[in-house]
Design a protein around this motif. Structure first.
Motif, short mmCIF file in Angstrom:
data_model
loop_
_atom_site.label_atom_id
_atom_site.label_comp_id
_atom_site.label_asym_id
_atom_site.label_seq_id
_atom_site.Cartn_x
_atom_site.Cartn_y
_atom_site.Cartn_z
N GLU A 198 -10.74 7.39 -3.22
CA GLU A 198 -10.55 6.11 -2.54
C GLU A 198 -9.07 5.76 -2.42
O GLU A 198 -8.63 5.21 -1.40
CB GLU A 198 -11.30 5.01 -3.31
N TYR A 238 -2.17 -4.55 -4.22
CA TYR A 238 -2.07 -5.02 -2.84
C TYR A 238 -3.46 -5.32 -2.28
O TYR A 238 -3.68 -6.34 -1.63
CB TYR A 238 -1.35 -3.98 -1.97
N CYS A 239 -4.39 -4.41 -2.54
CA CYS A 239 -5.77 -4.62 -2.06
C CYS A 239 -6.40 -5.85 -2.71
O CYS A 239 -7.12 -6.60 -2.05
CB CYS A 239 -6.61 -3.37 -2.34
N THR A 244 -4.92 -9.00 -1.13
CA THR A 244 -5.37 -9.22 0.25
C THR A 244 -6.88 -9.28 0.36
O THR A 244 -7.45 -9.22 1.45
CB THR A 244 -4.82 -8.10 1.16
N ILE A 260 -11.07 -2.73 -3.81
CA ILE A 260 -10.00 -2.10 -4.59
C ILE A 260 -10.37 -0.64 -4.84
O ILE A 260 -11.45 -0.35 -5.37
CB ILE A 260 -9.81 -2.84 -5.93
N CYS A 297 -7.25 5.34 1.12
CA CYS A 297 -6.52 4.12 1.42
C CYS A 297 -5.12 4.45 1.97
O CYS A 297 -4.66 3.85 2.95
CB CYS A 297 -6.40 3.25 0.17
N SER A 299 -4.01 3.72 5.82
CA SER A 299 -2.87 2.83 6.00
C SER A 299 -1.78 3.47 6.84
O SER A 299 -1.14 2.81 7.68
CB SER A 299 -2.33 2.41 4.63
N VAL A 350 -3.38 -0.95 3.40
CA VAL A 350 -2.21 -1.70 2.91
C VAL A 350 -1.09 -1.57 3.94
O VAL A 350 -1.11 -0.68 4.79
CB VAL A 350 -1.74 -1.18 1.54
N GLN A 401 -9.34 -7.24 -0.42
CA GLN A 401 -10.05 -6.07 0.09
C GLN A 401 -10.71 -5.35 -1.09
O GLN A 401 -10.42 -5.63 -2.26
CB GLN A 401 -9.08 -5.10 0.77
N ILE A 428 -0.92 0.01 -5.04
CA ILE A 428 -1.94 0.02 -3.98
C ILE A 428 -3.12 -0.87 -4.39
O ILE A 428 -3.62 -1.68 -3.59
CB ILE A 428 -2.41 1.46 -3.71
N MET A 429 -3.57 -0.73 -5.63
CA MET A 429 -4.70 -1.53 -6.12
C MET A 429 -4.36 -3.02 -6.10
O MET A 429 -5.17 -3.85 -5.68
CB MET A 429 -5.08 -1.08 -7.53
N GLY A 460 -10.18 0.32 3.09
CA GLY A 460 -9.04 -0.51 2.72
C GLY A 460 -7.74 -0.03 3.36
O GLY A 460 -7.52 1.17 3.54
#
Length: 437
Positions: A366, A352-353, A356, A360, A370, A374, A332, A358, A349-350, A330
């Protein structure tokens, strides 16, 4: 006789005093005092505690009396854009408000109504960021114009500390350029621009270059410390000092800390439409060189992730957990405003994923992976833009600053940029030389 110098380096998360001296032509460094720095909230405003930071500087200097070693000189650098306004009695008119405070939301667009974006860039060559000093000052003009009217001195944070050391008020060049109020070609305050915005043009001090000797300590400090020394201006913008250590010639550098500064050194400012569209900055450097760079989000994200996990994991542990989450891919947009000062970085962050579509991140490894994915992706974009503007390929990329110790991130940078990555500040013995996989 050996001469000892003290370098004070203060960033958004901490500061330190470093003792430096030459021994048989080799620079020797020793950390004397390390201390924490963080924003505090005062009356709904995010601020820096400058009195506490200056006390930590003095605490470090007092240690020299204990070891019977008297430094010959001192210089201080900090982050850019933030400042204090002093009245006629040299008392602060406001708190030292942080650039992450939301007071500048929407202000940049208000400034563009008075001066075009194109003119601003053509004259100053500085990247458009909503927290630049120009927008902080304009927000004060909008909300509390009487403060600007009372201001007799505009001092950026390291300028203020140097004033506390010596009693002398100047504006150092490299940090002054970050205000977006210095003309890139005359290298002086752009008073036409300042007047156009209705700012108090009398509060700005004479711009002085790095290596300027301000003088010696104020008498009261000499009494408190038990010794005197010279105060010499460094490049007071920490990035301006950091890039002087880049070991590789003809290489793109990443000064990796709370922010990531990605660029190259150049003899002249590049104030072209392409540079403006890519939002690159022409920040003043040592000896009137220019740091042509882009200011991207940096390790602030992982610092906030660590804090959101209640500091359960060290930075090293988060890197190892990210390494174990090697299959998480993932990404961002780290430069999205939502990551500038969120209430909770992990949740941001979660979200945003999720938005989009993606995967999570649900566990610490993780989330950390991420962040590192990014950051590397944003560096890849900036590197491609630099090569497009210069119309050449750079084969080497040099990572300096605290982030150079993150071997996982360094490898990700090498993988996505397809370049040889040097990590560290020694040309003879780089901390790591990574070839992309």
């Amino acid at each position: 006789m050996t001469k000892y110098s003290v370098a004070v380096d203060i960033g958004a998360s901490g500061g330190r005093l470093i003792l430096g001296y030459l021994e048989n032509g080799i620079l020797k460094l020793s950390e004397i005092n390390r201390f924490e720095n963080k924003m505090v909230k005062k009356d709904k405003t995010f601020c820096w505690e400058l009195d506490q930071l200056f006390q930590e500087i003095k605490n470090g200097l007092k240690l020299f009396s204990e070891i019977e070693m008297k430094p010959d000189s001192i210089g201080i650098d900090t982050w850019a854009v933030d400042f204090l306004l002093l009245d006629e009695e040299d008392c602060p008119l406001t708190e030292a408000v942080s650039y992450r405070d939301p007071r500048t939301d929407g202000v940049m667009e208000e400034v563009f109504k008075l001066v075009s974006k194109e003119r601003l860039y053509l004259e100053t060559g500085i990247q458009f960021q909503k927290f630049n000093t120009i927008y902080q000052l304009f927000s004060i003009k909008q909300s509390n114009p009487e403060i600007l009217e009372k201001a007799k001195s505009f001092l950026m944070i390291p300028d203020y500390f140097h004033f506390l050391l010596t009693g002398k008020k100047v504006n150092e060049y490299t940090n002054s350029t970050s205000t977006q109020l210095v003309n890139a070609f005359t290298k002086k305050w752009d008073y036409q621009l300042i007047d156009l915005l209705g700012l108090n043009n009398k509060m700005f001090k004479e711009i002085q270059l790095p290596k300027t000797i301000l003088g010696t300590l104020a008498p009261e400090l000499v009494s408190e410390l038990g010794y005197d020394m010279k105060v010499i201006l460094p490049a007071t913008h920490d990035t301006g000092s950091a890039v002087l250590s880049v070991p590789e010639e003809d290489a793109i550098y990443i000064s990796s800390g709370t922010w990531s500064l990605i660029g190259v050194e150049n003899d002249d400012p590049i104030c072209t439409e392409m540079a403006m569209d890519c939002n690159f900055s022409n920040e003043g450097g040592m000896d009137y060189h220019f740091r042509f760079l882009k200011n991207c989000m940096g390790l602030w994200m992982i610092q906030e992730v660590k804090r959101n996990y209640n500091d359960k994991y060290s930075f090293a542990e988060l890197v190892e957990l990210a390494r174990e989450a090697k299959d998480f891919s993932g990404i961002v947009n780290v430069n999205d405003d939502c990551f500038l000062k969120p209430d909770n970085m992990i949740e941001e962050i979660m979200n945003y994923c999720m938005k989009t579509k993606q995967a999570i991140p649900t566990v610490p490894g993780e989330v950390a992976k991420c962040v590192f994915n990014s950051l590397a992706a944003s560096y890849k974009t900036a590197v491609a833009e630099i090569e497009g503007i210069f119309e050449k390929r750079f084969d080497k990329l040099s990572v300096i600053g605290g982030g150079c110790q993150n071997e996982l991130l360094n490898q990700l940078i090498a993988d996505v940029t397809k370049k040889e990555v040097y990590a560290g500040q020694s040309k003879q013995q780089p901390l790591a030389t990574l070839l992309h996989n």
